[in-house]
Write an enzyme that holds these catalytic residues in place. Structure first.
Site, PDB file in Angstrom:
ATOM      1  N   TYR A  18       0.819  -1.219   0.000  1.00  0.00           N
ATOM      2  CA  TYR A  18       0.000   0.000   0.000  1.00  0.00           C
ATOM      3  C   TYR A  18       0.852   1.267   0.000  1.00  0.00           C
ATOM      4  CZ  TYR A  18      -4.144  -2.825   0.525  1.00  0.00           C
ATOM      5  OH  TYR A  18      -5.152  -3.716   0.286  1.00  0.00           O
ATOM      6  N   TYR A 150     -12.541  -7.241   5.000  1.00  0.00           N
ATOM      7  CA  TYR A 150     -11.315  -7.291   4.206  1.00  0.00           C
ATOM      8  C   TYR A 150     -11.065  -8.754   3.827  1.00  0.00           C
ATOM      9  CZ  TYR A 150      -6.569  -7.233   2.591  1.00  0.00           C
ATOM     10  OH  TYR A 150      -5.453  -7.408   1.812  1.00  0.00           O
TER      11      TYR A 150
HETATM   12  C1  LIG Z   1      -4.849 -10.993   5.205  1.00  0.00           C
HETATM   13  C2  LIG Z   1      -6.205 -11.446   4.850  1.00  0.00           C
HETATM   14  C3  LIG Z   1      -6.507 -11.912   3.566  1.00  0.00           C
HETATM   15  C4  LIG Z   1      -5.487 -11.920   2.445  1.00  0.00           C
HETATM   16  O1  LIG Z   1      -4.428 -12.764   2.714  1.00  0.00           O
HETATM   17  P1  LIG Z   1      -3.029 -12.559   1.909  1.00  0.00           P
HETATM   18  O2  LIG Z   1      -2.200 -13.721   2.343  1.00  0.00           O
HETATM   19  O3  LIG Z   1      -2.491 -11.235   2.353  1.00  0.00           O
HETATM   20  O4  LIG Z   1      -3.363 -12.582   0.466  1.00  0.00           O
HETATM   21  C5  LIG Z   1      -7.795 -12.329   3.323  1.00  0.00           C
HETATM   22  N1  LIG Z   1      -8.732 -12.307   4.289  1.00  0.00           N
HETATM   23  C6  LIG Z   1      -8.485 -11.897   5.540  1.00  0.00           C
HETATM   24  C7  LIG Z   1      -9.562 -11.918   6.568  1.00  0.00           C
HETATM   25  C8  LIG Z   1      -7.217 -11.431   5.864  1.00  0.00           C
HETATM   26  O5  LIG Z   1      -6.969 -10.971   7.095  1.00  0.00           O
END
Ligand SMILES: *Cc1c(COP(=O)(O)O)cnc(C)c1O
Length: 426
Positions: A18, A150
């Site tokens: 980011y 997220y």
């Molecule tokens: C971090 C996260 C992701 C993405 O995982 P990455 O390994 O960074 O691609 C997806 N869902 C949740 C809830 C997360 O905390």
């Protein structure tokens, strides 16, 4: 390499999460890490070592450089570090998959291994869409979620991330338009439960799945909600023929006080995503689990295969360290450790609630959050925490910590003092 050379090359060539290119602030250079300590190549704010308050984004639950995990990687390295997964298999991946099925909620039986959380969510979405296609209902292809979520940075996960985070505006017309409702209230409210039921019912004919983070919404805003809402989602999904996906990438492996957040109300999803702490923070690996109903639906369709297969699928090194991390976690009284950290965070962060500019302090399991009433001054907050000898990484209006489970009470007190100092400074 000299520290200033390294920083100059980093600035010139290396993209960070980011961030613009080049970055606006110089990152700290970590030379090594052990236990809960990050050792810096050059002292910052007079500190050569920082206590890690982040578990490297939820992942390093046992701390760094752990002898047991190191041995697992080394042992596997001497056998093979990787071999393709198409047409071949190996013990570390098979053991890991069987173990995950054993410890996750009952009807989850099948495991798709991939290399990151975002891909695990992509796979989950593909499973759900393909399930309905196989059953002759291709119109069921939208996703339903609540705001504040997220789910990762690739396209399908982004489409169910909180739409107010800025990314949705930027990608309007590119992102799949999904169905959103308000973020879940912290406490159970019947009117919100009713909203979930109504909206799922209303859109059911086009919905493939409901996709949510159970109990804790992480990078979308560090919000907690009553687990009873998960039961409401389960019932509404069953009533209206919609699949339920739990993204436990952040909440999995004990972080919220139960092994999985879904365990708090014994609600089972049709599909579950795991990642982050899966390998104890050692290597990138994620998993998407599904029920036999989902797997059978896909495998009896017109295209009877799940068309996904990452090059490094089931990587033996990652699988081996994931097995070792799970053994390490489950062999100890991890509930007591998480409870101890929860108590320490509650006590240690309480004074922050009285600071001007602090809107709320909340703690759940081994997660502590101080929410400000304004966007945090990242540089000032980070500097204040580093001055206290602690590494945290605030975002938006949030200064938060999810320390490794092995953090001692003394170190925990220092983390709390640093988060409070950061809140005062930021
Ligand atoms: C971090 C996260 C992701 C993405 O995982 P990455 O390994 O960074 O691609 C997806 N869902 C949740 C809830 C997360 O905390």
């Amino acid at each position: 390499m000299r520290n200033d050379e390294l920083i100059a090359l980093d600035r010139a060539h290396v993209w960070h999460p980011y961030s613009p290119m080049p970055g606006r602030t110089d990152p700290l250079v970590v030379e090594s890490a052990s236990g809960v300590r990050l050792r810096l190549a050059e002292p910052a704010e007079g500190r050569a070592e920082l206590i890690d308050g982040m578990s490297s984004w939820w992942s390093a639950i046992h701390g760094y450089n752990h002898p047991v995990l190191n041995d697992a990687v080394r042992g596997q390295l001497d056998r093979m570090s990787h071999v393709m997964f198409g047409g071949l298999t190996h013990e570390p991946a098979v053991r890991l998959a069987a173990r995950l099925v054993e410890i996750t909620p009952e009807p989850l039986r099948h495991v798709f291994l991939s290399d990151s959380g975002s891909v695990a969510v992509e796979v989950a979405v593909k499973m759900c869409l393909q399930y309905w296609r196989s059953l002759g209902r291709p119109e069921k292809q939208r996703l339903f979620t609540w705001r504040g979520g997220y789910h990762g940075d690739t396209w399908q996960p982004m489409s169910v991330c909180d739409p107010d985070g800025g990314m949705h505006e930027l990608w309007q017309g590119v992102l799949q338009p999904q169905v959103f409702v308000d973020a879940p209230p912290a406490r159970y409210e019947e009117s919100y439960a009713e909203l979930l039921r109504t909206e799922i019912g209303k859109h059911a004919h086009t919905l493939a799945a409901v996709v949510v983070e159970p109990v804790v919404q992480g990078a979308g805003g560090m919000r907690f909600h009553d687990p009873a809402y998960l039961r409401v989602l389960r019932e509404a999904c069953d009533a209206h023929d919609v699949l339920l996906v739990f993204d436990e990438i952040a909440t999995g492996f004990g972080r919220t006080g139960t092994l999985f957040a879904a365990d708090q109300v014994e609600v089972s999803p049709d599909v579950m995503c795991l990642g982050k702490a899966l390998t104890g923070g050692y290597l990138s690996m994620a998993a998407t689990l599904c029920t036999s109903r989902v797997a059978d639906g896909i495998s009896q369709g017109e295209v009877p295969v799940l068309a996904h297969g990452p090059t490094f699928m089931g990587n033996p090194l990652a699988s081996a360290v994931a097995c070792a991390s799970l053994d390490l976690l489950l062999a100890q009284d991890w509930q007591t450790e998480v409870k101890r950290i929860e108590t320490g965070l509650r006590e240690g962060l309480a004074p922050a609630a009285a600071l001007p500019g602090v809107r709320e302090v909340r703690v759940l399991g081994a997660i502590g959050v101080v929410q400000l009433d304004h966007p945090v001054d990242m540089a000032a907050a980070t500097r204040a925490a580093v001055r206290e000898g602690v590494w945290v990484r605030p975002f938006r209006d949030l200064i938060y910590t999810m320390p490794p489970y092995v953090t001692s009470d003394d170190d925990l007190a220092r983390i709390c003092a640093a988060v409070t100092a950061a809140a005062a400074a930021g």
